[in-house]
Structures are given as structure tokens and as C-alpha cells.
Design an enzyme around this catalytic site. Structure first.
Site, mmCIF file in Angstrom:
data_model
loop_
_atom_site.group_PDB
_atom_site.id
_atom_site.type_symbol
_atom_site.label_atom_id
_atom_site.label_comp_id
_atom_site.label_asym_id
_atom_site.label_seq_id
_atom_site.Cartn_x
_atom_site.Cartn_y
_atom_site.Cartn_z
ATOM 1 N N TYR A 214 0.821 -1.212 0.000
ATOM 2 C CA TYR A 214 0.000 0.000 0.000
ATOM 3 C C TYR A 214 0.852 1.258 0.000
ATOM 4 O O TYR A 214 0.325 2.365 -0.042
ATOM 5 C CB TYR A 214 -0.897 0.016 1.253
ATOM 6 C CG TYR A 214 -0.102 -0.117 2.537
ATOM 7 C CD1 TYR A 214 0.509 0.985 3.113
ATOM 8 C CD2 TYR A 214 0.084 -1.356 3.137
ATOM 9 C CE1 TYR A 214 1.282 0.870 4.258
ATOM 10 C CE2 TYR A 214 0.846 -1.488 4.279
ATOM 11 C CZ TYR A 214 1.437 -0.371 4.834
ATOM 12 O OH TYR A 214 2.211 -0.511 5.954
ATOM 13 N N GLY A 215 2.161 1.105 0.089
ATOM 14 C CA GLY A 215 3.020 2.280 0.286
ATOM 15 C C GLY A 215 4.125 2.395 -0.742
ATOM 16 O O GLY A 215 3.879 2.377 -1.945
ATOM 17 N N SER A 216 5.358 2.473 -0.256
ATOM 18 C CA SER A 216 6.504 2.789 -1.117
ATOM 19 C C SER A 216 6.869 1.657 -2.078
ATOM 20 O O SER A 216 7.672 1.856 -2.985
ATOM 21 C CB SER A 216 7.720 3.136 -0.251
ATOM 22 O OG SER A 216 8.141 1.984 0.463
ATOM 23 N N LEU A 217 6.287 0.448 -1.905
ATOM 24 C CA LEU A 217 6.614 -0.673 -2.789
ATOM 25 C C LEU A 217 5.679 -0.764 -3.997
ATOM 26 O O LEU A 217 5.874 -1.590 -4.877
ATOM 27 C CB LEU A 217 6.561 -2.005 -2.014
ATOM 28 C CG LEU A 217 7.678 -2.219 -0.993
ATOM 29 C CD1 LEU A 217 7.342 -3.357 -0.046
ATOM 30 C CD2 LEU A 217 9.010 -2.506 -1.695
ATOM 31 N N GLU B 299 11.176 -4.879 5.783
ATOM 32 C CA GLU B 299 10.191 -4.196 6.632
ATOM 33 C C GLU B 299 10.518 -4.340 8.124
ATOM 34 O O GLU B 299 9.733 -3.964 8.972
ATOM 35 C CB GLU B 299 8.784 -4.751 6.360
ATOM 36 C CG GLU B 299 8.324 -4.609 4.915
ATOM 37 C CD GLU B 299 7.943 -3.176 4.531
ATOM 38 O OE1 GLU B 299 8.201 -2.255 5.320
ATOM 39 O OE2 GLU B 299 7.390 -3.005 3.441
#
Length: 166
Positions: free
Chosen positions: A12-15, A87
């Protein structure tokens, strides 16, 4: 790779595609990852941008915030292990299972037909293990974009070290 050794992961983010850390998920040295579809969480979660590095965090507080949009990837054991390391599981993030509603199906047909639009599936998600008391009161987002209107541009890992040395 036998399919039973493949895992689904929701990012949901930087990936996500076109986001700062996307290169890690498509780097075959880290393992295998195949984009399946976009999806949205069934429950609401607070997706916040926090720390001086403007990192997106999903707080494991179901019912608060928004339904969060992201992408589902099918990854192998090696990539899953890499992402756990990336992570910082279990100290910074935890890997839990989240219920997702499929937006559109873009993968190959056949074995994955249960991922039709509107259907519900499950995938692993990385949410924060610990967070600051004020984080739940931060603005929440439906969809993360490092270059969004919020102006909170993501600081890459290699740049974080540099800023400490200056």
C-alpha cells in the site's frame, strides 16, 4: 516454483508501482514477485505518513481511517523473506493477514479465477508493530503517493543515512 510455495502480499506504500521502493519488489535478486491486481481493504485502517522520513504506515486499528488501496503481488519464499527483512519484521512491522476486495483482475486466468472484480481474498500485509501516540490522529489516506498533494515526499534509505552524517 510450485504454486504452494507462493504467497500473496498486499502493498500500500513505497513498494507500489511508480513509488520510491518499487525497484526492490521487481529485483529478481530478492526473489520472485508477480503483480496480480489492485485491491482495497475490506475494513478501514489508518494509513498515515509519519517520521521525518515521511514513511507510509498502516496502523493495525481496523475500523478507523479509510479503506486502503494497494496492489497484490504473488511472491515466492525468497521474496517474502526479503520483504520481512526489508520491513524489519518483527520489530518495526508485523506481517498479518488482511481481507481485500479485488478492483480489477489483470493477472493470467486459470488458477486465480477467484480473484474476479468484487470478490474477496486474503493476503499478507505489513502493518506497524509500534507507533507514536499521536499517529492515530494524523491525517489518513485512501491511497499512498509519495508525490501527493500532502507534500510529504518519501526519503529513501540511502538518503536517510546521508542526512545523519551531515
Amino acid at each position: 516454483v510450485p504454486s504452494f510455495l507462493m504467497h500473496r502480499i498486499f502493498v500500500y506504500g513505497s513498494l507500489k508501482r511508480a513509488q520510491p521502493n518499487y525497484s526492490y519488489i521487481i529485483d529478481s535478486n530478492n526473489g520472485k514477485a508477480e503483480f496480480l491486481t489492485t485491491a482495497v481493504t475490506v475494513q478501514k485502517y489508518p494509513l498515515v505518513i509519519a517520521t521525518k522520513y515521511n514513511i507510509p504506515f498502516l496502523l493495525n486499528l481496523p475500523g478507523q481511517g479509510n479503506r486502503v488501496h494497494g496492489e497484490i503481488y504473488k511472491v515466492d519464499e525468497k521474496m517474502l523473506a526479503y520483504l520481512d527483512w526489508f520491513e524489519k519484521v518483527p520489530t518495526m512491522y508485523q506481517r498479518t493477514v488482511v481481507e481485500l476486495e479485488i478492483n480489477e483482475w489483470t493477472g493470467r486466468t486459470g488458477t486465480e479465477e477467484k480473484l474476479s472484480p468484487g470478490s474477496i481474498t486474503e493476503a499478507f500485509v505489513y502493518s506497524t508493530t509500534t507507533y507514536q501516540p499521536d499517529w492515530p490522529s494524523l491525517p489518513t489516506y485512501e491511497s499512498y503517493d509519495s508525490n501527493g498533494d500532502h507534500g510529504l515526499k518519501f526519503v529513501l534509505r540511502e538518503d536517510r543515512k546521508r542526512s545523519l552524517q551531515q
